[in-house]
Design an enzyme around this catalytic site. Structure first.
Site, PDB file in Angstrom:
ATOM      1  N   GLU A  62      13.700   7.959   6.505  1.00  0.00           N
ATOM      2  CA  GLU A  62      12.389   8.895   7.106  1.00  0.00           C
ATOM      3  C   GLU A  62      12.531   9.903   7.248  1.00  0.00           C
ATOM      4  O   GLU A  62      12.058  11.441   7.118  1.00  0.00           O
ATOM      5  CB  GLU A  62      11.293   8.357   7.607  1.00  0.00           C
ATOM      6  CG  GLU A  62      11.004   7.285   7.045  1.00  0.00           C
ATOM      7  CD  GLU A  62      11.571   5.588   7.556  1.00  0.00           C
ATOM      8  OE1 GLU A  62      12.712   5.801   8.380  1.00  0.00           O
ATOM      9  OE2 GLU A  62      11.106   4.815   6.804  1.00  0.00           O
ATOM     10  N   HIS A  73      -0.860   3.113   5.433  1.00  0.00           N
ATOM     11  CA  HIS A  73      -1.377   1.686   6.509  1.00  0.00           C
ATOM     12  C   HIS A  73      -1.531   1.972   8.490  1.00  0.00           C
ATOM     13  O   HIS A  73      -0.515   1.135   8.789  1.00  0.00           O
ATOM     14  CB  HIS A  73       0.255   0.809   6.524  1.00  0.00           C
ATOM     15  CG  HIS A  73       0.214   0.697   5.220  1.00  0.00           C
ATOM     16  ND1 HIS A  73       0.227   0.370   3.612  1.00  0.00           N
ATOM     17  CD2 HIS A  73       0.957  -1.105   4.583  1.00  0.00           C
ATOM     18  CE1 HIS A  73       0.037   0.163   2.366  1.00  0.00           C
ATOM     19  NE2 HIS A  73       0.449  -1.624   3.047  1.00  0.00           N
TER      20      HIS A  73
END
Lengths: 316, 280
Positions: free
Chosen positions: A60, A111
């Site tokens: 990430e 999420h």
């Protein structure tokens, strides 16, 4: 606003479809993911624009740096991973090469909150709104349903500057008009009222809508406003509503510290101090369970909003 | 430029570094002096750039990203000497209201800076993104990225190191300022980098090595890397440098990583560095 449930859809699909649409409208829109193409519903974009889609692998931090470099080159990158890995995991990267460097990166965070469900606390970020709203230059969007998330994605692509776009996993009521454009920074009036102002964001807008008929039966005429833009906050809409109702309930799927309620509290304290109750998670981590069980357990459900309204009206 | 001309520029850059860091009694002279020759070669010999018309997106020109932002005095001096902004502005380094922040940033409007750096380990990722942007835009120019060796300890570097060969980022030339020193001491003592060449080769990079303070070797390596660009593989140069190069008492130690010289030390340092382009 006329509330009409059209179907039940996940907000992440709103992102995926919005990204595809934004990509069709503007060839500068590119997508990146850290091994979560399917979870973020980016598959259609990847298929339609393979040369504009970057699979970064489970990395990430690298993804944010690459996105900043792409943005510097004139592209409009959307990074896609779970909200926790879109914020806490890479906060310093976002801070330096996106927010401080003021690059046109869109961080799509899926999420979010406890409704991620069974995966548990490691993945249920309840702190991301706070982290992101503290960063200068950052716009923070928390749309409430499929239609609004799709519209917010398109609006984010058209907005020049860093955006954190927060949405969720489960299928929820899709009730905002499909053709309604998303205006960043402009709060959305759901129902006008005079007894209490309910400011909600994300999944809890629907929970607040469910509370409206219950409140009505109790003789409470509640005003419900969807604060889909946490930052820049529509201060004018907040103050206008509070001037009318004199008390406030905030509702969000986030930690009380740093969330929407905290932003509203600041506006009230500085301008028009009025009683405030916050429906939010209070300084604890989440846990495994179904989304519905978790909303109930952490007091983020419709009855909790009703109780908060009763409590705040009693404090008027 | 000839090698001798490049050496003259580098000498002036080193003077600027000493004077800037001495002037505000703050900054990082050691690494700046060590990396001066590499970045001088890039800006004065290698890169196709248009300093008078700085474009943030770098379209149609080569681009440079400094990952280890703390050696900003070196970069500021080179940008000013190359014509991006007036050399007189070097006197404002690290002072309130300056465009020459302690670590580089694009937000104060300083021509030549495209991305903030200073929090280590992020520049290679950014450079990869810039290189991908060039590919998408059909721009055949190259992206260069200088990293420190100490920051090879950051995990993100290896995320980027894995990405570039895997995705055939062949319009990028990474360079490591390999001076074997960091704040707390030698890299061997703090956290051994092991066989850096073997590590990058194992990740799939084409690796070059040179004396990063030998202008001829630097230029030869960069020429070779440019010739080998666009051939499907990522390239990196391990440039062996000496922290503090050019100032005798700043060499052979890590003590000048982030320490400014006092008046006497600055005078001694400047006496060792030829003024070639006129002090600011």
């Amino acid at each position: 606003m006329k509330i009409e449930v059209q179907n039940f859809k996940d907000t992440r699909s709103g992102f995926g479809d919005g990204l595809l649409e934004a990509g069709k409208r503007n060839p500068k829109v590119v997508g990146l993911t850290a091994d979560l193409t399917g979870s973020l519903k980016m598959g259609d974009f990847a298929k339609e624009f393979p040369e504009r889609f970057f699979q970064v692998g489970i990395a990430e931090a690298n993804m944010i740096g690459i996105a900043a470099g792409l943005a510097n080159g004139g592209f409009i990158p959307f990074t896609g991973t779970f909200a926790n890995f879109s914020s806490a995991r890479i906060y310093d990267q976002i801070r330096m090469v996106v927010s401080y460097s003021n690059k046109n990166v869109k961080i799509a965070a899926s999420h979010a909150g406890v409704t991620l469900g069974e995966d548990g606390a490691t993945h249920q970020t309840l702190e991301d709104i706070g982290m992101m709203k503290m960063l200068p230059n950052m716009t923070v969007l928390v749309p409430c349903d499929y239609n609004q998330t799709k519209a917010a994605t398109i609006a984010a692509a058209e907005h020049n500057g860093p955006v954190y776009l927060r949405f969720g996993r489960p299928k929820v009521a899709n009730f905002t008009p499909a053709d309604e454009p998303f205006v960043i920074g402009k709060a959305q009036m759901i129902q006008e009222g005079k007894d209490v102002s309910i400011f909600a964001c994300g999944h809890l807008v629907w929970k607040a809508i469910e509370a409206l008929p219950i409140l009505k039966e109790m003789g409470i005429n509640a005003e419900l406003i969807n604060i889909h833009t946490i930052k820049p906050l529509d201060v004018e809409a907040v103050l206008k509503s509070v001037a009318k109702t004199g008390c406030v309930v905030t509702a969000e799927e986030h930690m009380r510290n740093g969330g929407l309620g905290d932003s509203i509290a600041q506006v009230l304290a500085l301008n028009n101090p009025r009683p405030l109750e916050m429906v939010a998670v209070n300084d604890v981590f989440g846990q495994s369970g179904t989304p519905d069980e978790l909303l109930k357990h952490y007091h983020l459900d419709t009855p909790d909003i009703v109780e908060a309204v009763k409590k705040v009206i009693a404090r008027k | 430029m000839t090698i001798n001309e490049l050496k003259d520029v580098a000498s002036q850059v080193r003077r600027d570094i000493i004077r800037m860091v001495h002037g505000c009694q703050s900054g990082h002279p050691g690494g700046s002096l060590g990396a001066t020759d590499i970045v001088t070669a890039l800006y004065f010999d290698q890169m196709q750039i248009d300093p008078k018309h700085f474009k943030m997106d770098g379209a149609g020109e080569d681009m440079f990203f400094l990952s280890n932002g703390h050696i900003s005095p070196m970069l500021y001096s080179i940008l000013a000497r190359r014509g991006y902004f007036p050399v007189a502005e070097l006197a404002t380094f690290r002072r309130l209201g300056t465009r020459l922040q302690g670590h580089p940033t694009p937000v104060e409007g300083l021509p030549g800076i495209r991305m903030a750096s200073g929090s280590l380990g992020q520049g290679l990722s950014v450079a990869i993104g810039a290189a991908q942007a060039k590919k998408l835009s059909g721009d055949n120019h190259l992206v260069f990225c200088l990293m420190g060796d100490g920051e090879q300890e950051e995990g993100q570097i290896w995320e980027a190191a894995m990405y570039a060969p895997a995705k055939n980022v062949d319009n990028l030339v990474a360079i490591i300022d390999y001076n074997k020193k960091q704040i707390d001491g030698s890299t061997d003592d703090v956290m051994s980098l092991g066989n850096l060449r073997a590590k990058y080769e194992a990740f799939g990079w084409k690796v070059y090595e040179c004396d990063g303070n030998d202008m001829q070797e630097i230029v030869d390596n960069l020429n070779e890397a440019r010739e080998n660009a666009h051939q499907g593989f990522a390239q990196i140069i391990l440039a062996h440098t000496e922290m503090g190069m050019g100032v005798d008492f700043m060499m052979g130690t890590h003590k000048w990583h982030g320490t400014p010289p006092n008046d006497e030390q600055a005078a001694s340092a400047l006496s060792q560095l030829k003024e070639t382009l006129g002090d600011y």
